[in-house]
Enzyme design. Structure first.
Site, mmCIF file in Angstrom:
data_model
loop_
_atom_site.group_PDB
_atom_site.id
_atom_site.type_symbol
_atom_site.label_atom_id
_atom_site.label_comp_id
_atom_site.label_asym_id
_atom_site.label_seq_id
_atom_site.Cartn_x
_atom_site.Cartn_y
_atom_site.Cartn_z
ATOM 1 C CG ASN A 238 -2.043 -26.005 6.727
ATOM 2 O OD1 ASN A 238 -1.061 -26.129 7.682
ATOM 3 N ND2 ASN A 238 -0.757 -25.730 5.951
ATOM 4 C CB SER B 64 1.813 -28.952 3.118
ATOM 5 O OG SER B 64 3.486 -29.458 2.935
ATOM 6 C CB THR C 290 -9.121 -13.415 30.828
ATOM 7 O OG1 THR C 290 -8.021 -13.886 31.471
ATOM 8 C CG2 THR C 290 -10.476 -12.900 31.407
ATOM 9 C CG HIS C 291 -4.390 -11.808 31.059
ATOM 10 N ND1 HIS C 291 -3.724 -10.697 30.859
ATOM 11 C CD2 HIS C 291 -5.658 -12.218 31.619
ATOM 12 C CE1 HIS C 291 -4.523 -9.675 31.461
ATOM 13 N NE2 HIS C 291 -5.534 -10.439 32.616
ATOM 14 C CE LYS D 41 -13.939 7.896 -8.515
ATOM 15 N NZ LYS D 41 -14.009 8.877 -7.713
ATOM 16 C CD GLU E 89 -2.839 -19.786 8.192
ATOM 17 O OE1 GLU E 89 -1.439 -19.422 8.560
ATOM 18 O OE2 GLU E 89 -2.735 -21.023 7.605
ATOM 19 C CD GLN F 16 -8.686 10.665 -11.326
ATOM 20 O OE1 GLN F 16 -9.717 12.047 -11.909
ATOM 21 N NE2 GLN F 16 -7.435 10.129 -12.140
ATOM 22 C CE LYS G 294 1.773 -27.518 7.601
ATOM 23 N NZ LYS G 294 1.481 -26.860 9.517
ATOM 24 C CE1 TYR H 140 -12.862 16.045 -7.872
ATOM 25 C CE2 TYR H 140 -11.443 16.798 -9.506
ATOM 26 C CZ TYR H 140 -11.726 16.007 -8.676
ATOM 27 O OH TYR H 140 -11.214 14.580 -9.550
ATOM 28 C CB SER I 14 -10.634 7.835 -12.069
ATOM 29 O OG SER I 14 -11.068 8.461 -13.566
ATOM 30 C CG ASN J 42 -15.700 18.950 -9.733
ATOM 31 O OD1 ASN J 42 -15.221 18.048 -10.480
ATOM 32 N ND2 ASN J 42 -15.500 20.346 -9.943
HETATM 33 N N1 ARG Z 1 -12.280 11.428 -12.629
HETATM 34 C C1 ARG Z 1 -12.770 12.827 -11.877
HETATM 35 C C2 ARG Z 1 -12.719 11.812 -10.450
HETATM 36 O O1 ARG Z 1 -13.256 10.535 -10.272
HETATM 37 C C3 ARG Z 1 -13.631 13.005 -12.521
HETATM 38 C C4 ARG Z 1 -14.744 14.880 -11.516
HETATM 39 C C5 ARG Z 1 -12.965 15.536 -12.345
HETATM 40 N N2 ARG Z 1 -13.454 16.403 -11.941
HETATM 41 C C6 ARG Z 1 -12.289 17.587 -12.599
HETATM 42 N N3 ARG Z 1 -12.654 18.617 -12.588
HETATM 43 N N4 ARG Z 1 -11.283 17.235 -13.269
HETATM 44 O O2 ARG Z 1 -12.708 12.307 -9.711
#
Ligand code: ARG
Length: 472
Positions: free
Chosen positions: A288, A280, A158-159, A328, A293, A325, A286, A320, A26, A113
Site C-alpha cells: 500500500n 497488510s 483531462t477529467h 504559534k 496517502e 498566544q 498487499k 496585543y 504557552s 508583546n
Molecule cells: N505567552 C504570550 C504569547 O505567546 C507572550 C506575550 C504575553 N503578553 C501579555 N501581555 N500577556 O502571546
C-alpha cells in the site's frame, strides 16, 4: 499551584488558580523558540549597554548568563518549570537564578508583546529557510528524474480520461514549477518576517533612548517596524508562512494522488519502493502507498491551520490580545507538517521505479491521436469544427469495431474525408504526436529539453538565494 513569583506580583493580593495558570500557559508550544528568545535578548542587552541604559558590566553578566541558559537548553539539562507561563519567563527565571537580581534589568524598555513578536519573526525566518531547502531538494529530485526519462511517452489526462500523449518528463516538471512558486511564496513570507518589532514595547514605544537599528543589524533584520501598535499586533508574516505551507501541501496532495493512482494495478505506471510502502496485516499480497496517502491526508490539517490562524486574528482590536498566544500552534504545525511531507515525497520520487513500457502502452489507447487527425484536416484547409466532426465519426466507428486509430488504413481515412492524403497516418504516430507540440511550454521533445534547463536554472536561483541567507 506554583509558588513561583509572577512578574506582576506587586499588583496582586492573592495567588492565582492552578488550573487558570495551566490554561493560560504557552510554554509547551513556545519552548521551541528558546534559541530565538535568547538570540533576541542578547541583542537587546548589548544595545541597552551601548546606549548607557544598563551598565556595561551588568549587561555583560546578562549576556554570559544567557549563553549559559542557551547551553543548558541545547544540552537538555535545562529544567522547564510548568509554573513559567511561556519561554520568555522560563529563560528570564533561569537567567536570574544564574546572575542574580541584575537579570531583572534585561526586561528594561521591553514588553513580552514586542518580545514574542520578535521571537516569532526570528522563528519564521529560520523556518522559511528550512522549508526553502526542503522544497529545493524535492525540486532537484523531480528535475533529475525528468532528465532520466526524457523520451518516455505517457497518456496525459483531462477529467482523468485519456486526452493526449505527453512526455513523462513534462508531467514531472509540472510539479517542479508548482514547487518553484511555493518557494517564491516562502521567500515572500521570509521577507514579511524580516522586520524588527523589538523596541515597540507594550504598544506605544518606550521612554528609554533605544537604538532599534543597532538591534536590527545585530539580528539580521532588513528593517525596523514603523508603528509600535501595528508591530505588536501584526501576525501577517505567520499567515504568509502558513498560507505558503497550505498551498505547497495542497500541491503535494495532488502529486501524491497521482503516485497512488499510478501504483495501482489498473495503471501500473510506477512501482513504489518497499521503503515507501506498507503491507497488510491480513492480505499477504498487499503493498500500500500509505505514505503518499498520509501526505494527501495531512493536507486537511495544514489547511485547517491556515483557517485557525485567520479566525484567531479576525476582529482583534489593537494592540496585543492574549488570543494571539494561539497563533504559534497552527503555524508550527503547518511548518512541521510541510517539512516532513516534503522529505517523504522526495524519498518516494527518488526511489520509485517507472514502468515506461506500461506508460507507453497506455499512451496508445484512448483514441488520443484524434486531435492530431483533426489538426491534419484543419492544416489542409478544412474548418476545425468540421474536422472535429469527421474525426469524431471515425472514433465512433473505431469504438464500434474495437479498433484503435493507429489500426486504420489510409483508405479508411480517405473514405472518411477526401482531404486525408497518403501521409495522413503520420498524424497518429505516438512519437510524432508528441514531437509536433513545439509551442513554447509544450510537450515536444526539444521544448521539454529547454524546459528542463529552465527548471534547473530557476532552482539554481533559489539555491543561491538560500545560501546567501543561510550564511547570515
Ligand atoms: N505567552 C504570550 C504569547 O505567546 C507572550 C506575550 C504575553 N503578553 C501579555 N501581555 N500577556 O502571546
Amino acid at each position: 499551584m506554583s509558588n513561583a513569583k509572577k512578574p506582576w506580583g506587586g499588583r496582586f493580593e492573592s495567588s492565582g488558580d492552578a488550573f487558570a495558570e495551566e490554561f493560560g500557559a504557552s510554554l509547551p508550544v513556545d519552548k521551541r523558540m528558546a534559541e530565538q528568545d535568547i538570540r533576541g535578548s542578547i541583542a537587546h542587552a548589548r544595545m541597552l549597554a551601548a546606549q548607557g541604559i544598563v551598565p556595561v558590566d551588568e549587561a555583560t553578566a546578562i549576556v554570559e548568563g544567557l549563553l549559559q541558559v542557551r547551553a543548558e537548553i541545547e544540552s537538555g539539562s535545562f529544567v522547564f518549570d510548568t509554573a513559567d507561563e511561556d519561554i520568555h519567563m522560563a529563560v528570564e527565571r533561569r537567567l536570574t537564578s544564574i546572575v542574580g537580581n541584575v537579570g531583572g534589568k534585561l526586561h528594561t524598555a521591553r514588553s513580552r508583546n514586542d518580545q514574542v513578536a520578535l521571537d516569532a519573526r526570528l522563528y519564521a525566518k529560520d523556518a522559511t529557510l528550512r522549508l526553502v531547502g526542503a522544497g529545493n531538494a524535492l525540486r532537484a529530485t523531480l528535475i533529475e528524474r525528468a532528465g532520466e526519462h526524457m523520451g518516455a511517452v505517457m497518456p496525459g489526462y483531462t477529467h482523468l480520461q485519456k486526452a493526449q500523449p505527453v512526455l513523462l518528463s513534462h508531467h514531472l516538471l509540472a510539479y517542479s514549477w508548482m514547487l518553484s512558486r511555493d518557494i517564491t511564496r516562502m521567500r515572500h513570507a521570509f521577507e514579511a518576517a524580516d522586520v524588527l518589532p523589538l523596541g515597540s514595547a507594550a504598544l506605544a514605544g518606550t521612554t528609554f533612548p533605544l537604538d532599534r537599528q543597532a538591534v536590527a543589524d545585530d539580528l539580521g533584520f532588513s528593517a525596523v517596524s514603523a508603528n509600535s501598535m501595528d508591530s505588536v499586533s501584526d501576525r501577517d508574516f505567520l499567515l504568509d508562512v502558513t498560507y505558503a505551507c497550505a498551498v505547497a501541501q495542497m500541491h503535494l496532495s495532488r502529486l501524491c494522488e497521482e503516485l497512488i493512482l499510478w501504483s495501482t494495478e489498473e495503471f501500473g505506471f510506477i512501482t513504489m519502493d518497499d521503503a515507501w510502502s506498507t503491507g497488510s496485516s491480513i492480505m499477504p499480497q498487499k503493498k500500500n502507498p500509505d505514505f503518499a496517502e498520509l501526505v494527501r491526508g495531512k493536507t486537511g490539517r495544514v489547511i485547517g491551520d491556515l483557517t485557525a490562524l485567520l479566525v484567531t486574528l479576525k476582529s482583534l482590536p489593537l494592540a496585543y490580545n492574549k488570543d494571539m498566544q494561539e497563533d504559534k500552534e497552527p503555524a508550527f504545525d503547518a511548518i512541521d507538517t510541510l517539512a516532513d511531507s516534503l522529505r517523504a515525497v522526495d524519498g518516494m520520487i527518488a526511489t520509485m521505479s517507472v514502468n515506461v513500457d506500461v506508460m507507453r502502452q497506455g499512451a496508445g489507447g484512448g483514441f488520443m491521436a484524434a486531435t492530431d487527425l483533426a489538426d491534419y484536416l484543419a492544416a489542409h484547409g478544412m474548418p476545425f469544427r468540421e474536422a472535429h466532426e469527421v474525426v469524431g465519426r471515425l472514433v465512433l466507428a473505431c469504438e464500434r469495431e474495437g479498433k484503435t486509430l493507429q489500426e486504420l488504413s489510409v483508405q479508411d481515412l480517405e473514405d472518411a474525408s477526401s482531404v486525408f492524403g497518403s501521409d495522413a497516418l503520420e498524424a497518429v504516430d505516438l512519437d510524432k504526436i508528441v514531437a509536433r507540440r513545439v509551442t513554447a511550454g509544450g510537450t515536444g521533445h526539444e521544448r521539454v529539453a529547454e524546459q528542463l534547463a529552465q527548471a534547473a536554472e530557476a532552482l539554481e536561483a533559489d539555491v543561491i538565494w538560500l545560501s546567501e541567507r543561510s550564511a547570515e
